[in-house]
Design a protein around this motif. Structure first.
Motif, short mmCIF file in Angstrom:
data_model
loop_
_atom_site.label_atom_id
_atom_site.label_comp_id
_atom_site.label_asym_id
_atom_site.label_seq_id
_atom_site.Cartn_x
_atom_site.Cartn_y
_atom_site.Cartn_z
N MET A 192 10.75 84.37 58.51
CA MET A 192 10.91 83.39 59.58
C MET A 192 12.36 83.47 60.06
N GLU A 193 12.54 83.61 61.38
CA GLU A 193 13.88 83.81 61.91
C GLU A 193 14.73 82.54 61.92
N ASN A 194 14.23 81.43 62.44
CA ASN A 194 15.05 80.22 62.53
C ASN A 194 14.18 78.97 62.33
N TYR A 236 11.31 75.81 64.73
CA TYR A 236 9.98 75.31 64.35
C TYR A 236 10.01 73.81 64.12
N CYS A 275 18.69 71.13 59.00
CA CYS A 275 18.16 71.55 60.31
C CYS A 275 18.07 70.36 61.25
#
Length: 186
Positions: A1-3, A7, A44
């Motif tokens: 998963m990149e970022n 999400y 996040c």
């Protein structure tokens, strides 16, 4: 998963009410089959909050009711209030609703046909429905005098949250035959 932030931002945006951290953790873990920590998600959320606190965003991330939600910043509340006031004025009268229902179910239909069903003059209701863009002129009838034909508009679908006319309830679903004439009541 990149970022994971993207999400999480998408989850908060898509949620109709505030979304709890536990729900975010569940969705991320189920989607990506890896463990996310509470600290990761909290970090996040803090980054997203910082991002949207910039002046060039009209919305902000707010912690409400043990969850997170995007809300309009207070500076924009007067404009939002005007929109809500304007939309509240778009409510339909009983006569307009009856006229609209006839047009929706019988379209394309002439004003005379609507008036025959309702039993009253429908000039005002039809004019208001045209102004609100809930109905549209769909051409002219081949009948004597070539009367205008009315039908529902695209905005009608939006207003009532349907995708096509087939999603309207069937007339049989709307009628209640439980007290028909001639039936005995106990």
């Amino acid at each position: 998963m990149e970022n994971p932030e993207l999400y999480i931002e998408a989850l908060v945006f898509a949620s109709e009410q505030s979304i709890r951290i536990e729900e975010i953790l569940y969705c991320l873990q189920a989607a990506f089959e890896r463990d996310f920590t509470l600290d990761e998600v909290t970090a996040c959320l803090a980054n997203i909050s910082t991002k949207y606190s910039a002046e060039h965003f009209a919305i902000e991330l707010v912690n409400i009711n043990n969850g997170y939600q995007f809300l309009t910043k207070k500076a924009y509340h007067p404009v939002i209030s005007l929109l809500q006031l304007q939309r509240s004025k778009k409510k339909l009268s009983q006569a307009a609703l009856e006229t609209l229902a006839i047009i929706a179910y019988k379209q394309p239909v002439t004003k005379t046909e609507v008036e025959q069903i309702r039993g009253v003059n429908c000039d005002y209701s039809i004019q208001k429905l045209l102004e609100k863009e809930l109905i549209a002129i769909n051409g002219k009838s081949d009948a004597l005098g070539k009367p205008i034909l009315y039908g529902t508009s695209v905005l009608f679908m939006d207003y009532f949250g349907i995708n096509n006319i087939e999603e309207l309830p069937h007339i049989k679903e709307l009628t209640d035959n439980s007290t028909s004439i001639g039936e005995q009541q106990e």
